[in-house]
Design a protein around this motif. Structure first.
Motif, short mmCIF file in Angstrom:
data_model
loop_
_atom_site.label_atom_id
_atom_site.label_comp_id
_atom_site.label_asym_id
_atom_site.label_seq_id
_atom_site.Cartn_x
_atom_site.Cartn_y
_atom_site.Cartn_z
N GLU A 19 -29.86 -19.64 34.92
CA GLU A 19 -29.38 -18.26 35.03
C GLU A 19 -30.04 -17.52 36.19
O GLU A 19 -29.48 -16.56 36.71
CB GLU A 19 -29.62 -17.51 33.72
N ASN A 20 -31.22 -17.96 36.60
CA ASN A 20 -31.95 -17.25 37.66
C ASN A 20 -32.10 -18.09 38.92
O ASN A 20 -33.00 -17.85 39.72
CB ASN A 20 -33.34 -16.85 37.15
N LYS A 29 -20.46 -11.88 43.81
CA LYS A 29 -20.93 -11.67 42.44
C LYS A 29 -20.09 -12.43 41.41
O LYS A 29 -20.63 -13.16 40.57
CB LYS A 29 -20.94 -10.17 42.12
N ARG A 33 -21.23 -15.65 39.31
CA ARG A 33 -21.33 -15.51 37.86
C ARG A 33 -20.60 -16.65 37.14
O ARG A 33 -21.13 -17.26 36.21
CB ARG A 33 -20.74 -14.15 37.44
N SER A 86 -29.50 -9.04 33.88
CA SER A 86 -30.49 -9.41 34.89
C SER A 86 -31.87 -8.86 34.50
O SER A 86 -31.97 -7.82 33.85
CB SER A 86 -30.10 -8.86 36.25
N SER A 106 -35.80 -13.17 30.81
CA SER A 106 -34.71 -12.28 30.44
C SER A 106 -33.65 -13.06 29.67
O SER A 106 -33.21 -14.12 30.10
CB SER A 106 -34.10 -11.65 31.69
N TYR A 344 -34.53 -7.07 26.74
CA TYR A 344 -34.35 -6.69 28.15
C TYR A 344 -35.43 -5.74 28.66
O TYR A 344 -35.21 -5.03 29.64
CB TYR A 344 -32.95 -6.13 28.38
#
Length: 379
Positions: A19-20, A29, A33, A86, A106, A344
């Motif tokens: 995810e990161n 974007k 994604r 994020s 996260s 978060y």
């Protein structure tokens, strides 16, 4: 460290890394994604296929979806989402860092921890030949199109119970708040910045209007419980185009969460009635809404989970895809690892031991529901 805990640590670390893994810009974007969540879905698919489940992934939708099945429909479905928001600023731990039996990152709470619990439970359930399914989406934090798609699936429609893996701190969630997203637009009058008195500053008027939300926030709702209160988040403010112009428009994004028995229309009317005192020009538009939901605390699916988990019933502050699944199946409960109060926030974490414990609760629960169903069928 035990072999199981090491496996859990590795899977969690991989999901956080995926995810990161890349930088994202506004230009790429959506492409980024979809690529990221397709990779996450494929990663989970590999584990579930390896334990013997039949796995279908749908990548033609705007957000990838996974439905994994073992045996016939009509048993337990574990449901959740792979997407998360994020990371916020001011982290002191790196994404995926391990310290004192906790993994930081996260989305560890919402809800990678419970996803890994489902994966580990799946291994044992297949070994026991217990039918079940796992349904995962990747846009719960946004449009929830995945849940709309999955609500047509026979495994969710026929399930004895859908277990939502949202973070409940290993309590049983039976109440979920509704959601109302609003955009409040305040209109003013433009003028040159050197003579602001000739204009009507929409941002200044917006700030005055926002004070009225204190009245709404303080409104006493009927049947209020400790957590069953109205929550209001002023989430976005957009106004003005240049430093030397008086802004003639200001848009404010507001999110309101509300407990049952209230509806989005009830809350909208409450907002409109309070803001009607404002004599200047403004408009308010609904952008998104979901109703609150309540499960039957006395149902067998809740009492069975209470017996197995030996924990208490809880009311939840958030809104999830459960509201869409409840349209086609009323038998839903929430049970997951992770403390929602650190969701978060900087240095969000989950305990590896809690992921292991939740996997064991999922395993025992699916077996108990399946065996109870067979007992009733044999009478």
């Amino acid at each position: 460290m035990s072999g199981i805990k090491k496996q859990i640590q590795d899977i969690m670390g991989d999901l956080i890394d995926i995810e990161n893994s890349s930088d994202v810009t506004n230009a790429n974007k959506e492409e980024y994604r979809k690529k990221k969540y397709t990779e996450m879905v494929d990663y989970v698919k590999g584990f579930l296929e390896d334990v013997g489940m039949e796995v279908e992934t749908i990548t033609s939708e705007p957000s990838p979806i996974l439905i994994a099945k073992y045996g016939e429909p009509g048993n337990v479905v574990f449901a959740g989402h792979l997407d998360s928001l994020s990371p916020s600023a001011d982290w002191t731990y790196t994404q995926g860092q391990i310290s004192n039996g906790k993994i930081y990152g996260s989305g560890t709470v919402d809800m990678k921890g419970s996803i890994v619990s489902m994966i580990k439970a799946a291994e044992k359930l297949v070994d026991r030949k217990v039918p079940f399914a796992i349904a995962l989406t990747t846009d719960e934090e946004e449009a929830m199109t995945g849940a709309n798609y999955l609500s047509k699936n026979e495994y969710l429609r026929k399930a004895q119970v859908i277990v939502m893996g949202e973070p409940t701190n290993m309590k049983i969630g039976v109440v979920e708040k509704g959601l109302l997203d609003l955009v409040l637009t305040i209109h003013g009058k433009s003028a040159h910045g050197s003579i602001p008195s000739m204009g009507d500053n929409a941002i200044i008027r917006a700030l005055k209007l926002l004070k009225m939300f204190n009245n709404i926030k303080g409104t006493k709702l009927k049947n209020e419980s400790l957590k069953g209160k109205l929550s209001i988040n002023v989430a976005t403010i957009h106004g003005g185009v240049k430093h030397n112009l008086v802004p003639d428009r200001c848009d404010i994004g507001i999110e309101i969460r509300f407990p049952p028995p209230y509806s989005p229309d009830d809350i909208y009317k409450m907002v409109a009635d309070n803001l009607s005192q404002h004599k200047k020009k403004f408009s308010i538009v609904k952008k998104f809404e979901l109703p609150s939901i309540v499960m039957d605390k006395n149902s067998h699916i809740i009492s069975t989970m209470q017996k197995i988990s030996n924990t208490e019933i809880s009311e939840l502050e958030y809104t999830s895809e459960a509201v869409l699944y409840q349209k086609i199946n009323k038998n839903i409960l929430f049970y997951g690892c992770g403390d929602n109060e650190i969701l978060y926030q900087p240095d969000e974490f989950i305990k590896l031991d809690d992921i292991m414990k939740t996997a064991e609760i999922y395993r025992k629960y699916a077996i108990e529901i399946y065996e109870n169903k067979n007992k009733k069928a044999s009478r």
